[in-house]
Design an enzyme around this catalytic site. Sequence first.
Site, PDB file in Angstrom:
ATOM      1  N   CYS A   1      -0.593   3.787  -6.853  1.00  0.00           N
ATOM      2  CA  CYS A   1      -1.526   3.187  -5.880  1.00  0.00           C
ATOM      3  C   CYS A   1      -1.734   1.758  -6.359  1.00  0.00           C
ATOM      4  O   CYS A   1      -2.011   1.538  -7.545  1.00  0.00           O
ATOM      5  CB  CYS A   1      -2.843   3.954  -5.870  1.00  0.00           C
ATOM      6  SG  CYS A   1      -4.159   3.129  -4.940  1.00  0.00           S
TER       7      CYS A   1
ATOM      8  N   CYS B   1       0.862  -1.191   0.000  1.00  0.00           N
ATOM      9  CA  CYS B   1       0.000   0.000   0.000  1.00  0.00           C
ATOM     10  C   CYS B   1       0.895   1.238   0.000  1.00  0.00           C
ATOM     11  O   CYS B   1       1.649   1.454   0.958  1.00  0.00           O
ATOM     12  CB  CYS B   1      -0.870  -0.044   1.254  1.00  0.00           C
ATOM     13  SG  CYS B   1      -1.935   1.397   1.456  1.00  0.00           S
TER      14      CYS B   1
HETATM   15  N1  DGL Z   1      -3.829   0.579  -2.284  1.00  0.00           N
HETATM   16  C1  DGL Z   1      -3.447   1.724  -1.598  1.00  0.00           C
HETATM   17  C2  DGL Z   1      -2.251   2.456  -2.160  1.00  0.00           C
HETATM   18  O1  DGL Z   1      -1.432   1.845  -2.794  1.00  0.00           O
HETATM   19  C3  DGL Z   1      -4.409   2.535  -0.812  1.00  0.00           C
HETATM   20  C4  DGL Z   1      -5.641   3.020  -1.456  1.00  0.00           C
HETATM   21  C5  DGL Z   1      -6.596   3.616  -0.449  1.00  0.00           C
HETATM   22  O2  DGL Z   1      -7.061   2.888   0.424  1.00  0.00           O
HETATM   23  O3  DGL Z   1      -6.880   4.817  -0.556  1.00  0.00           O
HETATM   24  O4  DGL Z   1      -2.092   3.630  -1.965  1.00  0.00           O
END
Ligand code: DGL
Length: 258
Positions: free
Chosen positions: A182, A72
């Site tokens: 993301c 993440c």
């Molecule tokens: N998958 C996440 C990232 O890489 C987070 C997305 C979220 O929950 O806003 O930033």
Amino acid sequence: MGDYIGFFDSGLGGISILKEAVRILPHESFLYYGDNANAPYGVRSSDDITALTLSALRFLVSQGVKALVIACNTATATCINTIRSEFSLPVISVEPAVKPAALQPGNGKILMLATPITVKHDRYLSLQNRMPDPDRIINVSCPELVDRIEQGIFTENGYDDILDRCLFPWHNKTIDSIVLGCTHFMFIKQAIVRYAAMHFSGAATIYDSSKATALQLARVLQRHGISAPAEATGTVVFHTSGDISRLMPLFLKLLEQK
Ligand code: DGL
């Protein structure tokens, strides 16, 4: 120390990295935790993200894991130092793939798509500033995308309205590349490619960090001498704070998708 590699994301986005890890490390077993009940993280406060992330990671550690992958960008940008100081296990984090994009020469811009939190934190901004021409990289926060991806919508034309709202200033401009900053966005790559072909000039080559993160995981396991034996059969176990009966078929579909 357990046998599993713990994977964490705010929701289903981290499966994009998990897929690569399963592909290159077939003997390893993975325990994935998606905090789907609390996603999106990217619009929350830093304190909130830190508290949610630490509690999810404590859960993974309580299940017996030998390493943690923070799949993440938002959690990494917000609290990777706190994570590293709290857990004594090897921790692998994800970072937007701006470097390979910035090293490709060109006259156009690089669009870095991420959550509002990722593009706000010093950790990411200092990465951008280390690039050869930092002003070529335009940070675009797309707060609405994650919510829709969490609903399991992956159609190629299912994101045009949101992409219009984030990207209209760049219509008809030369865009050399787009960085998916993301982990969720990797699952709508086709929608982004299609949108770029309709609205930008330039190659708009897509960069993501899933392969680089999985390779880094492999190196860290090896360095610590904690790789699974070659005769081991790998497995993947999913946990979520969300509705498991809705999410499990989606998790499996995304993991198996080519
Ligand atoms: N998958 C996440 C990232 O890489 C987070 C997305 C979220 O929950 O806003 O930033």
